[in-house]
Design a protein around this motif. Structure first.
Motif, PDB file in Angstrom:
ATOM      1  N   LEU A 120       0.847  -1.197   0.000  1.00  0.00           N
ATOM      2  CA  LEU A 120       0.000   0.000   0.000  1.00  0.00           C
ATOM      3  C   LEU A 120       0.881   1.245   0.000  1.00  0.00           C
ATOM      4  O   LEU A 120       1.953   1.259   0.614  1.00  0.00           O
ATOM      5  CB  LEU A 120      -0.908  -0.002   1.234  1.00  0.00           C
ATOM      6  N   GLN A 121       0.395   2.284  -0.672  1.00  0.00           N
ATOM      7  CA  GLN A 121       1.100   3.565  -0.714  1.00  0.00           C
ATOM      8  C   GLN A 121       0.123   4.674  -0.333  1.00  0.00           C
ATOM      9  O   GLN A 121      -1.073   4.576  -0.617  1.00  0.00           O
ATOM     10  CB  GLN A 121       1.649   3.841  -2.127  1.00  0.00           C
ATOM     11  N   ASN A 122       0.648   5.736   0.283  1.00  0.00           N
ATOM     12  CA  ASN A 122      -0.237   6.796   0.746  1.00  0.00           C
ATOM     13  C   ASN A 122      -0.059   8.060  -0.099  1.00  0.00           C
ATOM     14  O   ASN A 122       0.325   9.108   0.407  1.00  0.00           O
ATOM     15  CB  ASN A 122       0.086   7.070   2.226  1.00  0.00           C
ATOM     16  N   MET A 123      -0.288   7.938  -1.425  1.00  0.00           N
ATOM     17  CA  MET A 123      -0.151   9.088  -2.315  1.00  0.00           C
ATOM     18  C   MET A 123      -1.511   9.368  -2.956  1.00  0.00           C
ATOM     19  O   MET A 123      -2.343   8.473  -3.079  1.00  0.00           O
ATOM     20  CB  MET A 123       0.888   8.793  -3.410  1.00  0.00           C
ATOM     21  N   LYS A 124      -1.705  10.621  -3.399  1.00  0.00           N
ATOM     22  CA  LYS A 124      -2.998  10.962  -4.003  1.00  0.00           C
ATOM     23  C   LYS A 124      -3.223  10.197  -5.319  1.00  0.00           C
ATOM     24  O   LYS A 124      -4.296   9.711  -5.592  1.00  0.00           O
ATOM     25  CB  LYS A 124      -3.023  12.474  -4.270  1.00  0.00           C
ATOM     26  N   THR A 125      -2.165  10.078  -6.112  1.00  0.00           N
ATOM     27  CA  THR A 125      -2.318   9.498  -7.451  1.00  0.00           C
ATOM     28  C   THR A 125      -2.152   7.978  -7.505  1.00  0.00           C
ATOM     29  O   THR A 125      -2.583   7.351  -8.463  1.00  0.00           O
ATOM     30  CB  THR A 125      -1.278  10.134  -8.409  1.00  0.00           C
ATOM     31  N   PHE A 126      -1.498   7.393  -6.507  1.00  0.00           N
ATOM     32  CA  PHE A 126      -1.387   5.927  -6.463  1.00  0.00           C
ATOM     33  C   PHE A 126      -1.388   5.425  -5.021  1.00  0.00           C
ATOM     34  O   PHE A 126      -0.779   6.021  -4.145  1.00  0.00           O
ATOM     35  CB  PHE A 126      -0.153   5.416  -7.230  1.00  0.00           C
ATOM     36  N   LYS A 127      -2.135   4.346  -4.833  1.00  0.00           N
ATOM     37  CA  LYS A 127      -2.301   3.782  -3.476  1.00  0.00           C
ATOM     38  C   LYS A 127      -1.647   2.408  -3.370  1.00  0.00           C
ATOM     39  O   LYS A 127      -1.677   1.792  -2.313  1.00  0.00           O
ATOM     40  CB  LYS A 127      -3.798   3.645  -3.128  1.00  0.00           C
ATOM     41  N   GLU A 128      -1.101   1.922  -4.489  1.00  0.00           N
ATOM     42  CA  GLU A 128      -0.497   0.590  -4.476  1.00  0.00           C
ATOM     43  C   GLU A 128       0.710   0.534  -5.419  1.00  0.00           C
ATOM     44  O   GLU A 128       0.699   1.156  -6.483  1.00  0.00           O
ATOM     45  CB  GLU A 128      -1.495  -0.462  -4.981  1.00  0.00           C
ATOM     46  N   SER A 129       1.723  -0.241  -5.019  1.00  0.00           N
ATOM     47  CA  SER A 129       2.790  -0.645  -5.945  1.00  0.00           C
ATOM     48  C   SER A 129       2.658  -2.143  -6.106  1.00  0.00           C
ATOM     49  O   SER A 129       2.464  -2.865  -5.119  1.00  0.00           O
ATOM     50  CB  SER A 129       4.170  -0.314  -5.388  1.00  0.00           C
ATOM     51  N   TYR A 130       2.760  -2.614  -7.350  1.00  0.00           N
ATOM     52  CA  TYR A 130       2.585  -4.032  -7.668  1.00  0.00           C
ATOM     53  C   TYR A 130       3.941  -4.700  -7.888  1.00  0.00           C
ATOM     54  O   TYR A 130       4.852  -4.096  -8.472  1.00  0.00           O
ATOM     55  CB  TYR A 130       1.798  -4.186  -8.978  1.00  0.00           C
ATOM     56  N   LEU A 131       4.006  -5.973  -7.486  1.00  0.00           N
ATOM     57  CA  LEU A 131       5.211  -6.765  -7.752  1.00  0.00           C
ATOM     58  C   LEU A 131       4.901  -7.882  -8.746  1.00  0.00           C
ATOM     59  O   LEU A 131       3.935  -8.645  -8.557  1.00  0.00           O
ATOM     60  CB  LEU A 131       5.737  -7.392  -6.450  1.00  0.00           C
ATOM     61  N   TYR A 132       5.718  -7.960  -9.803  1.00  0.00           N
ATOM     62  CA  TYR A 132       5.659  -9.063 -10.782  1.00  0.00           C
ATOM     63  C   TYR A 132       6.999  -9.782 -10.755  1.00  0.00           C
ATOM     64  O   TYR A 132       7.998  -9.212 -10.323  1.00  0.00           O
ATOM     65  CB  TYR A 132       5.379  -8.530 -12.191  1.00  0.00           C
ATOM     66  N   LYS A 133       6.991 -11.014 -11.222  1.00  0.00           N
ATOM     67  CA  LYS A 133       8.228 -11.795 -11.281  1.00  0.00           C
ATOM     68  C   LYS A 133       8.608 -12.040 -12.738  1.00  0.00           C
ATOM     69  O   LYS A 133       7.729 -12.240 -13.584  1.00  0.00           O
ATOM     70  CB  LYS A 133       8.003 -13.162 -10.632  1.00  0.00           C
ATOM     71  N   VAL A 134       9.903 -12.073 -13.016  1.00  0.00           N
ATOM     72  CA  VAL A 134      10.341 -12.534 -14.336  1.00  0.00           C
ATOM     73  C   VAL A 134      10.283 -14.058 -14.289  1.00  0.00           C
ATOM     74  O   VAL A 134      10.833 -14.669 -13.363  1.00  0.00           O
ATOM     75  CB  VAL A 134      11.782 -12.072 -14.649  1.00  0.00           C
ATOM     76  N   ASN A 135       9.581 -14.654 -15.248  1.00  0.00           N
ATOM     77  CA  ASN A 135       9.425 -16.120 -15.222  1.00  0.00           C
ATOM     78  C   ASN A 135      10.598 -16.832 -15.892  1.00  0.00           C
ATOM     79  O   ASN A 135      11.142 -16.356 -16.851  1.00  0.00           O
ATOM     80  CB  ASN A 135       8.155 -16.519 -15.971  1.00  0.00           C
TER      81      ASN A 135
END
Ligand code: SAM
Length: 181
Positions: free
Chosen positions: A166-181
């Motif tokens: 979770l992030q506490n910014m006006k424009t974004f509330k989340e950062s996502y994590l992806y994996k290189v397969n």
């Protein structure tokens, strides 16, 4: 418009140290959350796509983890200003600033990539990172809130992250994590 505003603000204020410091400090918690999400350590080689003239993501990563960072931007002026400011404020240790478009130019190797909110073609950049990264690599994207999805571009629901913070910014509330397969 809003997107360009932040890019221009960085270019104007980067030479005025109090503005540079204040702006970079604003994002400390955001980057700290992403460091935990991507388990970034001094052994990592981090690629930051969309560093802007005030490359706060790169600065915080180096300061908080000791990792090496390659910071990429497609805007020549932002790249020149970022190089100049990092040198002037003696923050250039372990940060290499490069010109390039994350849609089709990915410097390798990297173990973690962090993509700026303002990088609009997020799906293309994700697929590009997936194809160039080493298996097991971590890819972090800031996902805009619904109100800002058109402005900044977003990763649709079928691109399911393996984890998020979770992030506490006006424009974004989340950062996502992806994996290189
Ligand atoms: C103004 S913000 C800078 C973010 C910030 N300073 C940071 O440390 O996270 C976004 C920057 O992303 C750059 N950008 C947008 N799309 C890009 C892409 N496809 N590849 C590389 N840079 C991109 C823009 O030129 C702009 O300078």
């Amino acid at each position: 418009m809003l997107k360009n505003l932040f890019a221009s603000w960085e270019k104007i204020s980067c030479n005025f140290y109090p503005a540079f410091y204040f702006y970079h400090r604003l994002y400390r918690d955001v980057v700290q959350n992403e460091i935990k999400l991507g388990q970034i350590t001094s052994n990592d080689k981090v690629l930051n796509i969309g560093c802007g003239a005030i490359p706060f993501t790169a600065i915080h990563i180096v300061q908080m983890t000791g990792a090496k960072v390659i910071a990429l931007d497609k805007d020549t002026e932002a790249v020149e200003r970022a190089k100049h400011c990092l040198k002037k404020y003696r923050l250039d240790r372990n940060i290499e600033i490069k010109i390039g478009d994350g849609v089709n130019e990915i410097p390798v190797p990297f173990t973690v990539a962090i993509v700026a909110l303002q990088v609009k073609e997020k799906v293309k950049v994700l697929e590009n990172l997936q194809s160039k990264g080493e298996p097991g690599g971590n890819l972090i994207f800031r996902q805009p809130t619904d109100a800002y999805k058109t402005v900044y571009g977003f990763l649709p629901n079928d691109y399911l992250p393996v984890s998020k913070t979770l992030q506490n910014m006006k424009t974004f509330k989340e950062s996502y994590l992806y994996k290189v397969n």
